[in-house]
Design an enzyme around this catalytic site. Structure first.
Site, mmCIF file in Angstrom:
data_model
loop_
_atom_site.group_PDB
_atom_site.id
_atom_site.type_symbol
_atom_site.label_atom_id
_atom_site.label_comp_id
_atom_site.label_asym_id
_atom_site.label_seq_id
_atom_site.Cartn_x
_atom_site.Cartn_y
_atom_site.Cartn_z
ATOM 1 C CG ASP A 126 -2.329 0.373 0.934
ATOM 2 O OD1 ASP A 126 -2.502 1.206 0.038
ATOM 3 O OD2 ASP A 126 -3.265 -0.105 1.608
ATOM 4 C CG ASP A 183 -9.617 2.070 -0.846
ATOM 5 O OD1 ASP A 183 -8.611 2.088 -1.580
ATOM 6 O OD2 ASP A 183 -9.568 1.855 0.379
HETATM 7 C C1 GLA Z 1 -6.029 1.181 1.416
HETATM 8 C C2 GLA Z 1 -6.184 0.203 0.242
HETATM 9 C C3 GLA Z 1 -7.311 -0.774 0.554
HETATM 10 C C4 GLA Z 1 -7.012 -1.505 1.840
HETATM 11 C C5 GLA Z 1 -6.818 -0.516 2.980
HETATM 12 C C6 GLA Z 1 -6.326 -1.179 4.251
HETATM 13 O O1 GLA Z 1 -7.133 2.035 1.538
HETATM 14 O O2 GLA Z 1 -6.434 0.895 -0.939
HETATM 15 O O3 GLA Z 1 -7.461 -1.691 -0.517
HETATM 16 O O4 GLA Z 1 -5.861 -2.300 1.687
HETATM 17 O O5 GLA Z 1 -5.849 0.475 2.626
HETATM 18 O O6 GLA Z 1 -6.115 -0.276 5.290
#
Ligand code: GLA
Length: 377
Positions: A126, A183
């Protein structure tokens, strides 16, 4: 080589968020085969964020949360492997993960070694809390190098949400797939926004490094961590078809222990998955219906000489999609047309010369496989 075709699996985040445990992972692994996921090609079971203790141990190593994973990660990995599946985990390129847990900045090589010792086959990486003064491509290259040297084959799944023009440099950083979007949420607007954000980026995704439009929300029906509204089954069908046509990795996000028959039918539609998993991994090209910009048409050349064709009504009113075979380079004077097969109804719908037209309810799609055939003109 890893990721010749888009990776397929399941990830804990969309439904479970921080509520993960070894029992959940084991139960998920237990039911995988029974519900047809293995047979359909899904293989990576991935634990997302919130698996760790808030502090590293005295030797600087990452430690799994003992309440969530009392037997440790090696035991979980062994269990997942015993079911014939591959095991994935999560870390982050910044100073902390998005959930505030330790991440791998300045620990890349020791963490890669730890993941290898635990038996990890896939790492999602990430971008939260990234230092402003280090370019993202350096951070991804560093972890990529660490994984290449850890003694175990680990698929590298980058997740920087498409920031910093990721599509231009992610392949060179060594990632096997890269998130190109923020997301996803379990609602139609989010699916539409994510899919359309990738318009005209086809050339940046292909074998060994695929554009990841985010994990699937198919079957969540408004329940779970990213459930903000929910979708109906037709919308889930359209979502799944878009991801397949666009060669996105297919990471399931619902609770597979409690899937409806319809969800299962969508996620295991082998004819649609075959478009996504074609060994040549060629991208679809896209066009807009000339008299209705809400209707998008995607065409995906397949390695056996056939084509995947998808009509998508992204709008809120009924529409019509009409593909002129001229636009695929096939004038009717050639004497050829297409035998078309509907991949959701699983039936051949006939031979068409010159064009094919279909009606589409709002948010619906039509997915076809087209085989060139001689026609009488
Ligand atoms: C980010 C990523 C998500 C998930 C969250 C976890 O927002 O884009 O897919 O992995 O972190 O905290």
């Amino acid at each position: 080589m890893l990721a010749q075709t888009p990776p397929m699996g399941w990830n804990s985040w969309n439904t479970f968020g921080w509520e993960i445990s070894q029992d959940l992972i084991k139960e998920t692994a237990d039911i995988w085969q029974e519900v047809g996921l293995k047979d359909a090609g899904y293989e990576y079971l991935v634990i997302d964020d919130c698996w760790a203790e808030k502090k590293r141990d005295k030797n600087g190593r990452l430690v799994p949360d003992p309440h969530k994973f009392p037997d440790g990660m090696k035991a979980v990995a062994d269990y997942v492997h015993s079911k014939g599946l591959k095991f994935g985990m999560y870390s982050c390129a910044g100073t902390m993960t998005c959930g505030g847990y330790p991440s791998s900045l300045e620990h890349e090589f020791e963490d890669a070694k730890t993941f290898a010792e635990w038996g990890v086959d896939f790492l999602k990486y990430d971008y939260c809390y990234k230092p402003h003064n280090i370019p993202g491509h350096i951070l991804y290259k560093r972890m990529s190098m660490a994984l290449r040297n850890c003694g175990r084959e680990i698929l590298f799944s980058a997740c920087n949400w498409g920031n910093d023009n990721a599509h231009e440099w992610m392949r060179a950083s060594g990632a096997h797939m890269y998130r190109s979007t923020g997301d996803i949420q379990d609602n139609w607007e989010s699916i539409k926004r994510l899919a359309l954000s990738q318009w005209n980026k086809e050339c940046y995704s292909g074998p060994y490094c695929y554009n990841d439009i985010d994990m699937l929300v198919v079957g969540m029906h408004g329940k779970g961590n990213v459930a903000l509204g929910g979708c109906n089954d037709e919308e889930y069908k359209t979502h799944f078809s878009l991801w397949c046509m666009m060669n996105s990795p297919l990471m399931i996000g619902c609770d597979i222990r409690n899937m409806s028959d319809k969800t299962r039918e969508i996620l295991t539609n082998k004819e649609v998955i075959a478009l996504n998993q074609d060994p040549e991994g060629r991208q679809s090209y896209s066009m807009e219906q000339w008299n209705n910009p809400d209707v998008k048409i995607y065409i995906k050349p397949m390695s056996d000489g056939t084509y995947g064709i998808g009509f998508f009504n992204m709008g809120d009113a009924p529409g019509e999609g009409s593909l002129q075979f001229w636009d695929m380079g096939l004038p009717s004077s050639s004497g050829y047309g297409f035998l078309l097969r509907d991949l959701w109804d699983h039936e051949d719908i006939g031979v068409f010369a010159e064009n094919y037209t279909c009606k589409l309810e709002p948010h619906h799609c039509k997915i076809l496989r087209a085989k060139l055939v001689k026609v009488n003109v």
